[in-house]
Design a protein around this motif. Sequence first.
Motif, PDB file in Angstrom:
ATOM      1  N   ASP A 289       0.844  -1.212   0.000  1.00 43.88           N
ATOM      2  CA  ASP A 289       0.000   0.000   0.000  1.00 43.88           C
ATOM      3  C   ASP A 289       0.876   1.258   0.000  1.00 43.88           C
ATOM      4  N   ASN A 290       1.952   1.219   0.795  1.00 45.49           N
ATOM      5  CA  ASN A 290       2.876   2.363   0.810  1.00 45.49           C
ATOM      6  C   ASN A 290       3.507   2.559  -0.563  1.00 45.49           C
ATOM      7  N   ALA A 291       3.921   1.429  -1.178  1.00 46.47           N
ATOM      8  CA  ALA A 291       4.554   1.517  -2.504  1.00 46.47           C
ATOM      9  C   ALA A 291       3.581   2.183  -3.485  1.00 46.47           C
ATOM     10  N   VAL A 292       2.306   1.803  -3.404  1.00 44.14           N
ATOM     11  CA  VAL A 292       1.305   2.401  -4.304  1.00 44.14           C
ATOM     12  C   VAL A 292       1.122   3.883  -3.960  1.00 44.14           C
ATOM     13  N   LYS A 293       1.010   4.161  -2.647  1.00 43.18           N
ATOM     14  CA  LYS A 293       0.757   5.544  -2.204  1.00 43.18           C
ATOM     15  C   LYS A 293       1.866   6.493  -2.645  1.00 43.18           C
ATOM     16  N   TYR A 294       3.117   6.040  -2.502  1.00 41.77           N
ATOM     17  CA  TYR A 294       4.244   6.944  -2.724  1.00 41.77           C
ATOM     18  C   TYR A 294       4.891   6.768  -4.099  1.00 41.77           C
ATOM     19  N   THR A 295       4.145   6.159  -5.048  1.00 43.46           N
ATOM     20  CA  THR A 295       4.663   6.003  -6.418  1.00 43.46           C
ATOM     21  C   THR A 295       3.639   6.570  -7.402  1.00 43.46           C
ATOM     22  N   ARG A 316       9.482  -3.574  -4.029  1.00 37.90           N
ATOM     23  CA  ARG A 316      10.287  -2.508  -4.658  1.00 37.90           C
ATOM     24  C   ARG A 316       9.366  -1.586  -5.442  1.00 37.90           C
ATOM     25  N   ASP A 317       9.655  -0.288  -5.387  1.00 43.07           N
ATOM     26  CA  ASP A 317       8.838   0.637  -6.189  1.00 43.07           C
ATOM     27  C   ASP A 317       9.717   1.618  -6.928  1.00 43.07           C
ATOM     28  N   THR A 318       9.104   2.297  -7.882  1.00 45.11           N
ATOM     29  CA  THR A 318       9.844   3.304  -8.667  1.00 45.11           C
ATOM     30  C   THR A 318       9.312   4.689  -8.279  1.00 45.11           C
ATOM     31  N   PHE A 334       4.866   6.902  14.600  1.00 46.46           N
ATOM     32  CA  PHE A 334       4.383   8.197  14.103  1.00 46.46           C
ATOM     33  C   PHE A 334       5.347   8.921  13.174  1.00 46.46           C
ATOM     34  N   TYR A 335       6.444   8.243  12.765  1.00 40.74           N
ATOM     35  CA  TYR A 335       7.398   8.967  11.913  1.00 40.74           C
ATOM     36  C   TYR A 335       6.901   9.028  10.468  1.00 40.74           C
ATOM     37  N   ARG A 336       6.837  10.221   9.930  1.00 40.85           N
ATOM     38  CA  ARG A 336       6.503  10.410   8.523  1.00 40.85           C
ATOM     39  C   ARG A 336       7.550  11.356   7.934  1.00 40.85           C
ATOM     40  N   VAL A 337       7.991  11.051   6.720  1.00 38.62           N
ATOM     41  CA  VAL A 337       8.948  11.946   6.077  1.00 38.62           C
ATOM     42  C   VAL A 337       8.188  13.239   5.784  1.00 38.62           C
ATOM     43  N   ASP A 338       8.825  14.362   6.117  1.00 37.08           N
ATOM     44  CA  ASP A 338       8.121  15.621   5.928  1.00 37.08           C
ATOM     45  C   ASP A 338       8.416  16.152   4.525  1.00 37.08           C
ATOM     46  N   ALA A 341       4.803  15.148  -0.634  1.00 33.23           N
ATOM     47  CA  ALA A 341       4.007  13.932  -0.859  1.00 33.23           C
ATOM     48  C   ALA A 341       3.257  13.552   0.412  1.00 33.23           C
ATOM     49  N   THR A 342       3.966  13.510   1.550  1.00 30.31           N
ATOM     50  CA  THR A 342       3.288  13.054   2.778  1.00 30.31           C
ATOM     51  C   THR A 342       2.300  14.108   3.279  1.00 30.31           C
ATOM     52  N   ARG A 343       2.512  15.379   2.899  1.00 30.87           N
ATOM     53  CA  ARG A 343       1.554  16.406   3.338  1.00 30.87           C
ATOM     54  C   ARG A 343       0.224  16.232   2.606  1.00 30.87           C
ATOM     55  N   GLY A 346      -2.533  10.915   2.804  1.00 31.95           N
ATOM     56  CA  GLY A 346      -2.895  10.602   4.187  1.00 31.95           C
ATOM     57  C   GLY A 346      -2.085   9.445   4.731  1.00 31.95           C
ATOM     58  N   GLY A 347      -1.902   9.440   6.039  1.00 35.83           N
ATOM     59  CA  GLY A 347      -1.172   8.336   6.674  1.00 35.83           C
ATOM     60  C   GLY A 347      -1.057   8.597   8.155  1.00 35.83           C
ATOM     61  N   THR A 348      -0.717   7.553   8.911  1.00 32.37           N
ATOM     62  CA  THR A 348      -0.647   7.717  10.368  1.00 32.37           C
ATOM     63  C   THR A 348       0.792   7.659  10.877  1.00 32.37           C
ATOM     64  N   GLY A 349       1.695   7.158  10.050  1.00 28.79           N
ATOM     65  CA  GLY A 349       3.082   6.993  10.519  1.00 28.79           C
ATOM     66  C   GLY A 349       3.221   5.811  11.465  1.00 28.79           C
ATOM     67  N   LEU A 350       2.205   4.940  11.492  1.00 29.23           N
ATOM     68  CA  LEU A 350       2.264   3.783  12.392  1.00 29.23           C
ATOM     69  C   LEU A 350       2.492   2.473  11.636  1.00 29.23           C
ATOM     70  N   GLY A 351       2.249   2.512  10.320  1.00 30.07           N
ATOM     71  CA  GLY A 351       2.297   1.278   9.527  1.00 30.07           C
ATOM     72  C   GLY A 351       3.632   0.551   9.634  1.00 30.07           C
ATOM     73  N   LEU A 352       4.729   1.257   9.408  1.00 25.43           N
ATOM     74  CA  LEU A 352       6.030   0.583   9.404  1.00 25.43           C
ATOM     75  C   LEU A 352       6.434   0.149  10.814  1.00 25.43           C
ATOM     76  N   PHE A 353       6.004   0.922  11.819  1.00 27.23           N
ATOM     77  CA  PHE A 353       6.269   0.549  13.213  1.00 27.23           C
ATOM     78  C   PHE A 353       5.607  -0.806  13.502  1.00 27.23           C
TER      79      PHE A 353
HETATM   80  P1  ADP Z   1       2.149   6.257   6.684  1.00 21.31           P
HETATM   81  O1  ADP Z   1       0.820   5.961   7.265  1.00 21.31           O
HETATM   82  O2  ADP Z   1       2.545   7.677   6.819  1.00 21.31           O
HETATM   83  O3  ADP Z   1       2.312   5.734   5.288  1.00 21.31           O
HETATM   84  P2  ADP Z   1       4.176   4.339   7.489  1.00 21.31           P
HETATM   85  O4  ADP Z   1       4.666   4.002   8.853  1.00 21.31           O
HETATM   86  O5  ADP Z   1       3.614   3.229   6.676  1.00 21.31           O
HETATM   87  O6  ADP Z   1       3.140   5.513   7.674  1.00 21.31           O
HETATM   88  O7  ADP Z   1       5.375   4.996   6.692  1.00 21.31           O
HETATM   89  C1  ADP Z   1       6.149   5.998   7.335  1.00 21.31           C
HETATM   90  C2  ADP Z   1       6.686   6.985   6.329  1.00 21.31           C
HETATM   91  O8  ADP Z   1       7.666   6.324   5.520  1.00 21.31           O
HETATM   92  C3  ADP Z   1       5.675   7.507   5.344  1.00 21.31           C
HETATM   93  O9  ADP Z   1       4.983   8.626   5.869  1.00 21.31           O
HETATM   94  C4  ADP Z   1       6.545   7.885   4.154  1.00 21.31           C
HETATM   95  O10 ADP Z   1       7.092   9.156   4.376  1.00 21.31           O
HETATM   96  C5  ADP Z   1       7.680   6.868   4.210  1.00 21.31           C
HETATM   97  N1  ADP Z   1       7.481   5.742   3.286  1.00 21.31           N
HETATM   98  C6  ADP Z   1       7.000   4.519   3.577  1.00 21.31           C
HETATM   99  N2  ADP Z   1       6.989   3.721   2.488  1.00 21.31           N
HETATM  100  C7  ADP Z   1       7.481   4.462   1.468  1.00 21.31           C
HETATM  101  C8  ADP Z   1       7.717   4.207   0.083  1.00 21.31           C
HETATM  102  N3  ADP Z   1       7.471   3.019  -0.471  1.00 21.31           N
HETATM  103  N4  ADP Z   1       8.249   5.219  -0.654  1.00 21.31           N
HETATM  104  C9  ADP Z   1       8.526   6.425  -0.108  1.00 21.31           C
HETATM  105  N5  ADP Z   1       8.314   6.725   1.204  1.00 21.31           N
HETATM  106  C10 ADP Z   1       7.801   5.763   1.979  1.00 21.31           C
END
Ligand code: ADP
Length: 412
Positions: A289-295, A316-318, A334-338, A341-343, A346-353
């Motif tokens: 889902d992240n790969a789709v969101k951020y590609t 892997r994504d492009t 709660f970490y999200r890259v500022d 794109a992330t602004r 939408g996202g919670t920053g909890l997925g990868l945790f």
């Molecule tokens: P979010 O709900 O914000 O997607 P995640 O914990 O899943 O929270 O991801 C944390 C942050 O990592 C994201 O806000 C994004 O900035 C960065 N990130 C995660 N996956 C990708 C990806 N495939 N490409 C670019 N940035 C990513």
Amino acid sequence: MWGKRGTAGEQGSLAGSLRDEKLKSNIILNAIEDGVVLIDTEGVIRLFNPGATAITGWVADEAEGLDWRLVFKFVDTKGQPITDNDTILSQAKTAARPVRDNAANLQTKSGKTVATSFSVSPLTGADKQVTGMVGIFRDVSIERQDESRRADFISTASHEMRTPVAAIEGYLSLALNEKVAIIDNKARDYLEKAHASTEHLGQLFQDLLTSAKAEDGRLTNHPRVVEIGAFAEQLVSDLKFSAEKKGLFLESNFGTVQPSAEPTKVVRPLYYATVDPDRLREVITNLFDNAVKYTDTGKITIGLTGNEQVVQFFVRDTGNGIPPEDIQHLFQKFYRVDNSATRTIGGTGLGLFICKKIVELYQGRIWVESEFGKGSTFFINFPRLTTQNAEVQLAREAQSGELGSMATGTHL
Ligand code: ADP
């Protein structure tokens, strides 16, 4: 000779300053609340300060001269002993580098369990051999209780709040359903925005609940032997639609071409691991889902590979990629890259945790490699089971399943 060794006066002052230094160290060691222990190369305790006594209940006279394993009994959260080789003191010696464990539990001399934060630094000689270790530890019982209360609050609050949010989302869906309600375009626009925000809020509560459970070990988890290749093939076919909806190509990379009599035949090795397939599905879906969101354009590849010891998944994504300075923080709560794109996304920053917590349940490891502006690859390694081992365990699981169903009178 005096000339070479220094004058009597100089010698006196050197001895004096050495005495002063020792006195200063003693004052510090006696005054600090933290436990300090010095262990020699044979594993014998050589120094044990009053802080260490206050935490462990052992006095210096008893502890000094004993093997550390007799004094430092590490236990897990259920009070079960941790084997000596897995303790932080052994790890620091083997790794020959400083090691920290904020979740260590120590059993005191009287058998009580104390929550501690432990850090160990190996001492090395000129030849880089470990000559001893210095351990510094603190009683963190109060902090742990606070943390556990906070996690309880978050999990109760998010659980309670999910119900009204689901109701609001349901009513908004009804209001947006043309067969049920007639609304003008302006109202539709407002309600669509409200619906999207409510969905986000619902996801946030769900993620908060899952992360609170993951932190205090209450995540439902039913590990079993899974052939990861078959699992991945099924998963990819389920995910294809959501990639295509965004105009992205989803590629899977699960096999190896065998240089055999049939060179075009793709043979997929059997990759067995012990995991809960529902939890693993959550992790891969989240990465996907992240790969789709951020590609925005290009493709997503889900791959499976491995060697004798590990099974490796990768997504892997492009897409946007991740700036190097953010990579080390990415799996924090709660970490999200500022960035722009992330602004907007939408996202919670909890997925990868949550992904990291789940992967660690199966002694796995998750990490990312990324080139900013070009794309990212998330990797997961799990310990691989040999086919022979897996078959024995599968037969055992099937047998216990049959016994279970016989006992309850059900049929398979
Ligand atoms: P979010 O709900 O914000 O997607 P995640 O914990 O899943 O929270 O991801 C944390 C942050 O990592 C994201 O806000 C994004 O900035 C960065 N990130 C995660 N996956 C990708 C990806 N495939 N490409 C670019 N940035 C990513």
